[in-house]
Motif scaffolding. Structure first.
Motif, short mmCIF file in Angstrom:
data_model
loop_
_atom_site.label_atom_id
_atom_site.label_comp_id
_atom_site.label_asym_id
_atom_site.label_seq_id
_atom_site.Cartn_x
_atom_site.Cartn_y
_atom_site.Cartn_z
N LEU A 10 0.83 -1.21 0.00
CA LEU A 10 0.00 0.00 0.00
C LEU A 10 0.87 1.25 0.00
CD1 LEU A 10 -2.79 1.33 0.17
CD2 LEU A 10 -2.66 1.11 2.67
N LEU A 25 -7.56 7.36 3.18
CA LEU A 25 -7.09 6.26 4.00
C LEU A 25 -7.89 6.23 5.29
CD1 LEU A 25 -3.20 6.56 3.62
CD2 LEU A 25 -4.71 4.89 2.52
N HIS A 26 -8.19 5.02 5.77
CA HIS A 26 -8.97 4.87 7.00
C HIS A 26 -8.14 4.13 8.04
CE1 HIS A 26 -13.04 6.20 5.62
NE2 HIS A 26 -12.48 5.94 4.45
N SER A 50 -3.02 -5.85 0.91
CA SER A 50 -3.71 -5.22 2.05
C SER A 50 -2.71 -4.85 3.13
CB SER A 50 -4.78 -6.17 2.61
OG SER A 50 -4.19 -7.39 3.04
N HIS A 51 -3.06 -3.82 3.90
CA HIS A 51 -2.19 -3.31 4.97
C HIS A 51 -2.70 -3.81 6.31
CE1 HIS A 51 0.07 -0.39 7.44
NE2 HIS A 51 0.87 -0.31 6.40
N ASP A 52 -1.80 -3.81 7.30
CA ASP A 52 -2.17 -4.31 8.63
C ASP A 52 -3.16 -3.39 9.33
OD1 ASP A 52 -0.52 -6.48 8.27
OD2 ASP A 52 1.20 -5.55 9.28
N PHE A 112 -4.09 0.11 7.88
CA PHE A 112 -4.73 1.10 7.01
C PHE A 112 -5.58 0.39 5.95
CE2 PHE A 112 -0.96 3.38 8.52
CZ PHE A 112 -1.51 4.59 8.90
N THR A 113 -6.70 1.01 5.62
CA THR A 113 -7.51 0.58 4.48
C THR A 113 -7.71 1.78 3.56
OG1 THR A 113 -9.58 1.02 5.69
CG2 THR A 113 -8.72 -1.24 5.76
N ARG A 114 -7.93 1.49 2.30
CA ARG A 114 -8.05 2.56 1.31
C ARG A 114 -9.45 2.63 0.75
NH1 ARG A 114 -4.26 3.44 -4.12
NH2 ARG A 114 -5.50 5.13 -5.04
N ASP A 115 -9.96 3.84 0.56
CA ASP A 115 -11.24 4.08 -0.09
C ASP A 115 -11.06 5.27 -1.04
OD1 ASP A 115 -13.84 4.22 -0.89
OD2 ASP A 115 -14.61 5.08 0.97
N ASP A 118 -3.69 2.11 -7.99
CA ASP A 118 -4.55 1.24 -7.20
C ASP A 118 -4.63 -0.10 -7.90
OD1 ASP A 118 -6.17 0.33 -5.20
OD2 ASP A 118 -7.84 1.69 -5.57
N GLU A 152 -8.53 2.86 12.32
CA GLU A 152 -9.35 2.76 13.54
C GLU A 152 -8.42 2.79 14.75
OE1 GLU A 152 -11.67 -0.82 15.47
OE2 GLU A 152 -12.97 0.13 13.97
#
Length: 327
Positions: free
Chosen positions: A61, A203-204, A192-194, A196-199, A161, A206
């Protein structure tokens, strides 16, 4: 023929007729329609453009967001080094085809009720090339190219992407006869990242905080994706994290938006946002003293027994319409 004074139904073929003696050909008809130009195309070239090639590349990512340079091993057709794409063995040369005499085409005559109809087709002996290779190259079997593995350097732009294709002009398959190479397309697949997620360009992340920190407020150190590409002991180590304020009374699901910390656009280079979602963690295992303190807090807040706060659930469009027309 009738306009020229002849009889089209005459057995003698009066005038310029379609009869056997007239020798009227399909080629003559095409020449009349297209300004007297011959339909002959001549021999075709052995050299043709090669096909495009496709390879897939897995990247992280962080590499997709900030860009990277990768070295790829590709297996494609390259020009034959023995014959330099000519197809003939070293020391030999192609010779003229004796069937078509170098024209690459032969005429075929057929008889019909219109008379003789002549058509032109590629020479079956030389396949339309006008020449024959009597002694083909042993390395490429006369094709002018061989398959080989080679290394190329690919620059992946920032912001790609999964599914993005990077085009490398002229890096594809060499064409037959040493023809112009096609293009090479590198299709990106982002792992996939540990955390971070991508939209899209955002970046998202939690962030889980204790119940007490959410109630009292605190400052939280949030990691950035830059931590994957910047040395934590280097001069730019401070750019690998950012502080955010957790306000007192923060509820689970609260989001904080950090502008300019997301993914750069491939077109403009402007970066999206990093969206941090707060998750409030409720303690599960309490010792005696902790339970006493929480019970005391509940008494002070008069929360020993709750009636609960209930909200209507999701209602469909038809339910809302029905309720709107009820008296």
């Amino acid at each position: 023929m009738y306009d020229l004074g002849g009889d089209p139904f005459s057995r003698g073929g009066g005038g310029a007729g379609f009869g056997q003696g007239a020798g009227f050909s399909f080629t003559d008809i095409m020449d009349a329609f297209f300004g007297g130009q011959s339909t002959r195309r001549g021999p075709r070239s052995r050299s043709r453009r090669g096909q495009d090639a496709l390879v897939r590349l897995d990247i992280s990512l962080a590499e997709a967001v900030f860009g990277t340079t990768q070295e790829l091993k590709v297996d494609t057709a390259v020009i034959c080094s023995s014959c330099q794409g000519m197809g003939a063995a070293p020391g030999s040369q192609p010779v003229m085809c004796e069937t078509c005499h170098g024209q690459g085409e032969v005429q075929q005559v057929q008889r019909s009720f219109l008379g003789e109809v002549r058509s032109v087709r590629p020479c079956p002996a030389c396949q339309g090339f006008g020449e024959i290779i009597p002694d083909p190259c042993r390395d490429c079997a006369g094709d002018g190219r061989i398959r080989s593995r080679r290394s190329i350097t690919v620059k992946i732009p920032a912001g790609v992407d999964t599914g993005t294709r990077v085009q490398l002009a002229g890096e594809g398959e060499i064409g037959p006869g040493g023809g112009q190479p096609g293009d090479l397309y590198v299709e990106i697949s982002v792992r996939s990242h540990d955390i971070f997620t991508r939209d899209g360009l955002d970046l998202h992340l939690e962030a889980t905080v204790p119940m007490t920190a959410a109630a009292l407020g605190t400052t939280l150190k949030v990691p950035l994706l830059e931590a994957d590409v910047i040395d934590p002991n280097g001069e730019d180590a401070a750019e690998t994290w950012v502080d955010i304020d957790i306000k007192p009374g923060t509820q689970s699901g609260t989001q904080q938006v950090l502008r300019g910390k997301g993914v750069p656009s491939l077109r403009t280079g402007a970066r999206g946002a990093l969206i941090v979602t707060i998750a409030v963690e409720t303690p599960q295992a309490l010792d005696g003293r902790q339970q006493e303190l929480l019970e005391e807090l509940a008494r002070l807040r008069e929360e020993q027994a709750l009636d609960g706060r209930f909200q209507p659930g999701h209602r469909s469009v038809f339910t809302r319409l029905r309720d709107a027309f009820r008296p």
